[in-house]
Design a protein around this motif. Structure first.
Motif, PDB file in Angstrom:
ATOM      1  N   ARG A  45     -12.297  -9.249   7.111  1.00 52.82           N
ATOM      2  CA  ARG A  45     -13.295  -8.422   6.409  1.00 52.82           C
ATOM      3  C   ARG A  45     -13.311  -6.997   6.952  1.00 52.82           C
ATOM      4  N   LYS A  46     -12.978  -6.834   8.234  1.00 52.97           N
ATOM      5  CA  LYS A  46     -12.917  -5.499   8.827  1.00 52.97           C
ATOM      6  C   LYS A  46     -11.743  -4.698   8.259  1.00 52.97           C
ATOM      7  N   CYS A  47     -10.744  -5.387   7.749  1.00 55.80           N
ATOM      8  CA  CYS A  47      -9.527  -4.753   7.229  1.00 55.80           C
ATOM      9  C   CYS A  47      -9.610  -4.474   5.729  1.00 55.80           C
ATOM     10  N   MET A  48     -10.456  -5.238   5.051  1.00 56.66           N
ATOM     11  CA  MET A  48     -10.516  -5.201   3.589  1.00 56.66           C
ATOM     12  C   MET A  48     -10.806  -3.847   2.956  1.00 56.66           C
ATOM     13  N   PRO A  49     -11.547  -2.955   3.596  1.00 62.76           N
ATOM     14  CA  PRO A  49     -11.748  -1.659   2.940  1.00 62.76           C
ATOM     15  C   PRO A  49     -10.435  -0.919   2.663  1.00 62.76           C
ATOM     16  N   CYS A  50      -9.416  -1.183   3.460  1.00 63.71           N
ATOM     17  CA  CYS A  50      -8.153  -0.451   3.322  1.00 63.71           C
ATOM     18  C   CYS A  50      -6.946  -1.315   2.968  1.00 63.71           C
ATOM     19  N   HIS A  51      -7.015  -2.620   3.235  1.00 67.08           N
ATOM     20  CA  HIS A  51      -5.847  -3.495   3.057  1.00 67.08           C
ATOM     21  C   HIS A  51      -6.182  -4.705   2.195  1.00 67.08           C
ATOM     22  N   THR A 107      -4.491  -8.783   1.054  1.00 65.03           N
ATOM     23  CA  THR A 107      -3.470  -9.808   1.285  1.00 65.03           C
ATOM     24  C   THR A 107      -2.779 -10.157  -0.031  1.00 65.03           C
ATOM     25  N   GLU A 108      -3.159  -9.475  -1.077  1.00 65.26           N
ATOM     26  CA  GLU A 108      -2.458  -9.571  -2.362  1.00 65.26           C
ATOM     27  C   GLU A 108      -1.324  -8.546  -2.327  1.00 65.26           C
ATOM     28  N   PRO A 109      -0.321  -8.701  -3.184  1.00 66.13           N
ATOM     29  CA  PRO A 109       0.786  -7.717  -3.159  1.00 66.13           C
ATOM     30  C   PRO A 109       0.404  -6.405  -3.853  1.00 66.13           C
ATOM     31  N   VAL A 110      -0.724  -5.822  -3.405  1.00 65.63           N
ATOM     32  CA  VAL A 110      -1.248  -4.588  -3.975  1.00 65.63           C
ATOM     33  C   VAL A 110      -1.646  -3.657  -2.830  1.00 65.63           C
ATOM     34  N   ASN A 111      -1.192  -2.427  -2.892  1.00 63.66           N
ATOM     35  CA  ASN A 111      -1.584  -1.438  -1.883  1.00 63.66           C
ATOM     36  C   ASN A 111      -2.970  -0.907  -2.212  1.00 63.66           C
ATOM     37  N   LYS A 112      -3.713  -0.598  -1.174  1.00 58.80           N
ATOM     38  CA  LYS A 112      -4.996   0.082  -1.309  1.00 58.80           C
ATOM     39  C   LYS A 112      -4.845   1.409  -0.567  1.00 58.80           C
ATOM     40  N   VAL A 113      -5.823   1.814   0.198  1.00 59.31           N
ATOM     41  CA  VAL A 113      -5.684   3.006   1.038  1.00 59.31           C
ATOM     42  C   VAL A 113      -4.548   2.769   2.033  1.00 59.31           C
ATOM     43  N   GLY A 114      -4.469   1.550   2.556  1.00 65.05           N
ATOM     44  CA  GLY A 114      -3.376   1.134   3.427  1.00 65.05           C
ATOM     45  C   GLY A 114      -2.436   0.216   2.659  1.00 65.05           C
ATOM     46  N   PRO A 115      -1.283  -0.054   3.225  1.00 66.10           N
ATOM     47  CA  PRO A 115      -0.323  -0.923   2.528  1.00 66.10           C
ATOM     48  C   PRO A 115      -0.790  -2.371   2.500  1.00 66.10           C
ATOM     49  N   THR A 116      -0.278  -3.116   1.537  1.00 62.95           N
ATOM     50  CA  THR A 116      -0.570  -4.540   1.467  1.00 62.95           C
ATOM     51  C   THR A 116      -0.139  -5.231   2.758  1.00 62.95           C
ATOM     52  N   LEU A 117      -0.900  -6.226   3.160  1.00 55.89           N
ATOM     53  CA  LEU A 117      -0.534  -7.028   4.323  1.00 55.89           C
ATOM     54  C   LEU A 117       0.054  -8.372   3.897  1.00 55.89           C
ATOM     55  N   SER A 118       0.279  -8.523   2.611  1.00 56.29           N
ATOM     56  CA  SER A 118       0.923  -9.727   2.082  1.00 56.29           C
ATOM     57  C   SER A 118       2.330  -9.841   2.661  1.00 56.29           C
TER      58      SER A 118
END
Length: 125
Positions: free
Chosen positions: A32-38, A40-51
């Protein structure tokens, strides 16, 4: 990264069993601490996907614009294995000075182990 080598060896010796035994369900809560930027789906947000990050070459998502610092850090073919991710999660800006990642890092080894377990299998409930 040279200044991290002694620390890395000591850290890995202390955490090898903890990393192997991380709890993916508890890691989902840490994520949850990572979710604003990352994601686990194959979709980039502010940060790259972690998938699929475990085993993936550093700075290798084709449609993500990495910082120069992260691109330089990736030189030599580094891959995100559990040890490298664990070290990075403790202090991202110390490991990769100039990274755009603003997160200060995780301080608890247990949280890091749990997060890595979750990243290895984010579908686990």
């Amino acid at each position: 990264m040279k200044h991290f080598l002694p620390f890395t060896a000591a850290f890995l010796c202390l955490t090898t069993s903890a990393l192997a035994e991380g709890d993916a369900i508890a890691g989902k809560a840490v994520f949850r601490k990572c979710m604003p930027c990352h994601s686990t789906e194959p979709v980039n947000k502010v940060g790259p996907t972690l998938s699929g990050i475990i085993g993936r070459p550093v700075a290798s998502i084709a449609d993500y614009n990495y910082s120069r610092a992260m691109t330089a850090f990736a030189e030599g073919g580094k891959q995100w294995n559990e040890g490298l991710i664990a070290e990075y999660l403790m202090a991202p800006k110390a490991m990769v000075p100039g990274t755009r990642m603003t997160f200060a890092g995780l301080k608890k080894i247990e949280d890091i182990a749990n997060l890595i377990a979750y990243l290895k299998n984010p579908a686990q409930e």
